[in-house]
Design a protein around this motif. Structure first.
Motif, PDB file in Angstrom:
ATOM      1  N   ASP A   4       0.835  -1.208   0.000  1.00 55.32           N
ATOM      2  CA  ASP A   4       0.000   0.000   0.000  1.00 55.32           C
ATOM      3  C   ASP A   4       0.869   1.256   0.000  1.00 55.32           C
ATOM      4  O   ASP A   4       0.595   2.208  -0.741  1.00 55.32           O
ATOM      5  CB  ASP A   4      -0.931   0.017   1.222  1.00 55.32           C
ATOM      6  N   GLN A   5       1.914   1.270   0.826  1.00 58.75           N
ATOM      7  CA  GLN A   5       2.814   2.418   0.875  1.00 58.75           C
ATOM      8  C   GLN A   5       3.523   2.617  -0.466  1.00 58.75           C
ATOM      9  O   GLN A   5       3.652   3.741  -0.952  1.00 58.75           O
ATOM     10  CB  GLN A   5       3.862   2.235   1.970  1.00 58.75           C
ATOM     11  N   ILE A   6       3.968   1.525  -1.052  1.00 59.59           N
ATOM     12  CA  ILE A   6       4.689   1.609  -2.321  1.00 59.59           C
ATOM     13  C   ILE A   6       3.772   2.163  -3.416  1.00 59.59           C
ATOM     14  O   ILE A   6       4.153   3.063  -4.164  1.00 59.59           O
ATOM     15  CB  ILE A   6       5.263   0.231  -2.718  1.00 59.59           C
ATOM     16  N   LEU A   7       2.573   1.631  -3.504  1.00 56.63           N
ATOM     17  CA  LEU A   7       1.634   2.107  -4.524  1.00 56.63           C
ATOM     18  C   LEU A   7       1.326   3.586  -4.323  1.00 56.63           C
ATOM     19  O   LEU A   7       1.335   4.372  -5.283  1.00 56.63           O
ATOM     20  CB  LEU A   7       0.351   1.278  -4.493  1.00 56.63           C
ATOM     21  N   ASP A   8       1.060   3.984  -3.084  1.00 55.38           N
ATOM     22  CA  ASP A   8       0.715   5.379  -2.806  1.00 55.38           C
ATOM     23  C   ASP A   8       1.889   6.333  -3.014  1.00 55.38           C
ATOM     24  O   ASP A   8       1.680   7.498  -3.356  1.00 55.38           O
ATOM     25  CB  ASP A   8       0.164   5.531  -1.387  1.00 55.38           C
ATOM     26  N   ASP A   9       3.116   5.856  -2.801  1.00 59.80           N
ATOM     27  CA  ASP A   9       4.279   6.715  -3.052  1.00 59.80           C
ATOM     28  C   ASP A   9       4.406   7.055  -4.534  1.00 59.80           C
ATOM     29  O   ASP A   9       4.905   8.119  -4.887  1.00 59.80           O
ATOM     30  CB  ASP A   9       5.568   6.050  -2.563  1.00 59.80           C
ATOM     31  N   ILE A  10       3.962   6.151  -5.381  1.00 57.50           N
ATOM     32  CA  ILE A  10       3.990   6.421  -6.818  1.00 57.50           C
ATOM     33  C   ILE A  10       2.853   7.374  -7.177  1.00 57.50           C
ATOM     34  O   ILE A  10       3.064   8.397  -7.825  1.00 57.50           O
ATOM     35  CB  ILE A  10       3.917   5.111  -7.627  1.00 57.50           C
ATOM     36  N   TYR A  11       1.652   7.035  -6.730  1.00 56.56           N
ATOM     37  CA  TYR A  11       0.472   7.862  -6.994  1.00 56.56           C
ATOM     38  C   TYR A  11      -0.681   7.296  -6.162  1.00 56.56           C
ATOM     39  O   TYR A  11      -1.013   6.117  -6.310  1.00 56.56           O
ATOM     40  CB  TYR A  11       0.118   7.822  -8.491  1.00 56.56           C
ATOM     41  N   PRO A  12      -1.256   8.104  -5.273  1.00 55.94           N
ATOM     42  CA  PRO A  12      -2.337   7.594  -4.417  1.00 55.94           C
ATOM     43  C   PRO A  12      -3.542   7.121  -5.230  1.00 55.94           C
ATOM     44  O   PRO A  12      -3.963   7.793  -6.172  1.00 55.94           O
ATOM     45  CB  PRO A  12      -2.718   8.806  -3.560  1.00 55.94           C
ATOM     46  N   ILE A  13      -4.040   5.959  -4.846  1.00 52.03           N
ATOM     47  CA  ILE A  13      -5.227   5.394  -5.500  1.00 52.03           C
ATOM     48  C   ILE A  13      -6.202   4.935  -4.423  1.00 52.03           C
ATOM     49  O   ILE A  13      -5.801   4.655  -3.295  1.00 52.03           O
ATOM     50  CB  ILE A  13      -4.861   4.224  -6.452  1.00 52.03           C
ATOM     51  N   PRO A  14      -7.481   4.821  -4.764  1.00 56.76           N
ATOM     52  CA  PRO A  14      -8.477   4.369  -3.774  1.00 56.76           C
ATOM     53  C   PRO A  14      -8.206   2.936  -3.316  1.00 56.76           C
ATOM     54  O   PRO A  14      -7.594   2.132  -4.035  1.00 56.76           O
ATOM     55  CB  PRO A  14      -9.800   4.438  -4.537  1.00 56.76           C
ATOM     56  N   ASP A  15      -8.683   2.627  -2.137  1.00 49.57           N
ATOM     57  CA  ASP A  15      -8.518   1.282  -1.589  1.00 49.57           C
ATOM     58  C   ASP A  15      -9.109   0.206  -2.502  1.00 49.57           C
ATOM     59  O   ASP A  15      -8.557  -0.894  -2.601  1.00 49.57           O
ATOM     60  CB  ASP A  15      -9.167   1.184  -0.203  1.00 49.57           C
ATOM     61  N   SER A  16     -10.209   0.525  -3.184  1.00 53.60           N
ATOM     62  CA  SER A  16     -10.810  -0.459  -4.085  1.00 53.60           C
ATOM     63  C   SER A  16      -9.856  -0.813  -5.228  1.00 53.60           C
ATOM     64  O   SER A  16      -9.781  -1.976  -5.644  1.00 53.60           O
ATOM     65  CB  SER A  16     -12.139   0.060  -4.645  1.00 53.60           C
ATOM     66  N   LYS A  18      -6.514  -0.528  -5.032  1.00 57.80           N
ATOM     67  CA  LYS A  18      -5.419  -1.279  -4.402  1.00 57.80           C
ATOM     68  C   LYS A  18      -5.817  -2.741  -4.218  1.00 57.80           C
ATOM     69  O   LYS A  18      -5.004  -3.635  -4.436  1.00 57.80           O
ATOM     70  CB  LYS A  18      -5.065  -0.677  -3.042  1.00 57.80           C
ATOM     71  N   SER A  19      -7.052  -2.972  -3.830  1.00 60.00           N
ATOM     72  CA  SER A  19      -7.519  -4.349  -3.640  1.00 60.00           C
ATOM     73  C   SER A  19      -7.432  -5.141  -4.937  1.00 60.00           C
ATOM     74  O   SER A  19      -7.062  -6.317  -4.937  1.00 60.00           O
ATOM     75  CB  SER A  19      -8.959  -4.365  -3.128  1.00 60.00           C
ATOM     76  N   LEU A  20      -7.773  -4.501  -6.050  1.00 54.81           N
ATOM     77  CA  LEU A  20      -7.682  -5.178  -7.351  1.00 54.81           C
ATOM     78  C   LEU A  20      -6.250  -5.606  -7.658  1.00 54.81           C
ATOM     79  O   LEU A  20      -6.009  -6.738  -8.078  1.00 54.81           O
ATOM     80  CB  LEU A  20      -8.181  -4.253  -8.471  1.00 54.81           C
ATOM     81  N   VAL A  21      -5.322  -4.702  -7.465  1.00 49.53           N
ATOM     82  CA  VAL A  21      -3.935  -5.013  -7.804  1.00 49.53           C
ATOM     83  C   VAL A  21      -3.341  -6.014  -6.805  1.00 49.53           C
ATOM     84  O   VAL A  21      -2.567  -6.899  -7.189  1.00 49.53           O
ATOM     85  CB  VAL A  21      -3.078  -3.729  -7.938  1.00 49.53           C
ATOM     86  N   LYS A  22      -3.721  -5.920  -5.544  1.00 47.92           N
ATOM     87  CA  LYS A  22      -3.161  -6.828  -4.536  1.00 47.92           C
ATOM     88  C   LYS A  22      -3.590  -8.274  -4.748  1.00 47.92           C
ATOM     89  O   LYS A  22      -2.881  -9.194  -4.331  1.00 47.92           O
ATOM     90  CB  LYS A  22      -3.524  -6.345  -3.129  1.00 47.92           C
ATOM     91  N   LYS A  23      -4.709  -8.502  -5.432  1.00 44.09           N
ATOM     92  CA  LYS A  23      -5.136  -9.874  -5.736  1.00 44.09           C
ATOM     93  C   LYS A  23      -4.128 -10.597  -6.616  1.00 44.09           C
ATOM     94  O   LYS A  23      -4.019 -11.821  -6.568  1.00 44.09           O
ATOM     95  CB  LYS A  23      -6.499  -9.865  -6.434  1.00 44.09           C
ATOM     96  N   ASP A  24      -3.409  -9.829  -7.452  1.00 43.47           N
ATOM     97  CA  ASP A  24      -2.466 -10.427  -8.398  1.00 43.47           C
ATOM     98  C   ASP A  24      -1.015 -10.387  -7.921  1.00 43.47           C
ATOM     99  O   ASP A  24      -0.112 -10.816  -8.631  1.00 43.47           O
ATOM    100  CB  ASP A  24      -2.566  -9.710  -9.753  1.00 43.47           C
ATOM    101  N   ILE A  25      -0.781  -9.859  -6.724  1.00 38.18           N
ATOM    102  CA  ILE A  25       0.589  -9.706  -6.213  1.00 38.18           C
ATOM    103  C   ILE A  25       0.926 -10.855  -5.275  1.00 38.18           C
ATOM    104  O   ILE A  25       0.108 -11.277  -4.459  1.00 38.18           O
ATOM    105  CB  ILE A  25       0.735  -8.354  -5.484  1.00 38.18           C
ATOM    106  N   SER A  26       2.151 -11.345  -5.396  1.00 36.77           N
ATOM    107  CA  SER A  26       2.649 -12.340  -4.446  1.00 36.77           C
ATOM    108  C   SER A  26       3.952 -11.820  -3.844  1.00 36.77           C
ATOM    109  O   SER A  26       4.660 -11.024  -4.448  1.00 36.77           O
ATOM    110  CB  SER A  26       2.872 -13.690  -5.142  1.00 36.77           C
ATOM    111  N   LEU A  27       4.254 -12.274  -2.651  1.00 41.15           N
ATOM    112  CA  LEU A  27       5.484 -11.898  -1.952  1.00 41.15           C
ATOM    113  C   LEU A  27       6.496 -13.021  -2.135  1.00 41.15           C
ATOM    114  O   LEU A  27       6.190 -14.187  -1.877  1.00 41.15           O
ATOM    115  CB  LEU A  27       5.207 -11.666  -0.463  1.00 41.15           C
ATOM    116  N   ILE A  28       7.687 -12.659  -2.598  1.00 43.24           N
ATOM    117  CA  ILE A  28       8.734 -13.652  -2.820  1.00 43.24           C
ATOM    118  C   ILE A  28      10.017 -13.194  -2.144  1.00 43.24           C
ATOM    119  O   ILE A  28      10.221 -12.000  -1.921  1.00 43.24           O
ATOM    120  CB  ILE A  28       8.972 -13.913  -4.326  1.00 43.24           C
TER     121      ILE A  28
END
Length: 187
Positions: A4-16, A18-28
């Motif tokens: 969330d911090q990383i995305l907002d540092d680039i350009y703030p977006i609504p939580d909805s 962020k939720s869309l993009v976080k569904k496709d993100i994995s932590l490695i």
């Protein structure tokens, strides 16, 4: 850093959004020394550094030339693959054990089509990367090696503690001997 911090540092977006993009993100997790992007290949992933540091480099006939460093919060990608699905010109190596958020470029591109906030986020990301590249180019053309080193110290002092001096010298476009001389003069 959180995604969330990383995305907002680039350009703030609504939580909805962020939720869309976080569904496709994995932590490695990868160890120090891991090459996560290879030159002359199409890279299908985009990474965001949660913890760690990375460098981008290319090879000329005799040397590795470091031209970028990324730390916590940085986006790591092959710009050629991201923009045009072409083969990249850079290798990207992790300089510390690292944790990365990973998303497929194709998933991110699909999200840009589906969500205007994410499309704007992608545009702002590209604009910021272009501005950084322009600043680096101008610095290389107009400043001395000493001025570039001082600028590096002022903008990213953490690099000196976390990155080998040979990579910093390469990034500045000088030899390690010249970097040692500059460092001695500044002290």
């Amino acid at each position: 850093m959180t995604i969330d911090q990383i995305l907002d540092d680039i350009y703030p977006i609504p939580d909805s959004s962020k939720s869309l993009v976080k569904k496709d993100i994995s932590l490695i997790k990868y160890p120090k020394g891991q090459i996560i992007i290879n030159a002359d290949k199409i890279e299908s992933n985009v990474y965001f550094i949660k913890q760690g540091i990375a460098r981008a480099f290319s090879n000329d006939s005799q040397n590795e030339i470091t031209f970028w460093f990324g730390k916590e919060g940085s986006t790591v990608l092959s710009m050629m693959s991201y923009i045009s699905n072409g083969k990249g010109y850079e290798d990207i190596e992790l300089l510390e054990d690292s944790e990365l958020y990973q998303i497929k470029s194709s998933d991110l591109q699909d999200l840009f089509i589906k969500d205007i906030h994410l499309a704007n986020w992608g545009r702002k990301f590209a604009e910021k990367e272009l501005a950084k590249t322009e600043q680096l180019f101008i610095s290389r053309q107009t400043k001395t090696a000493t001025e570039r080193y001082i600028e590096l110290l002022e903008k990213t002092p953490h690099l000196i503690q976390r990155v080998q001096l040979r990579y910093i010298a390469s990034y500045l476009g000088i030899t390690q001997v010249s970097l040692s001389r500059i460092r001695a003069e500044i002290k």
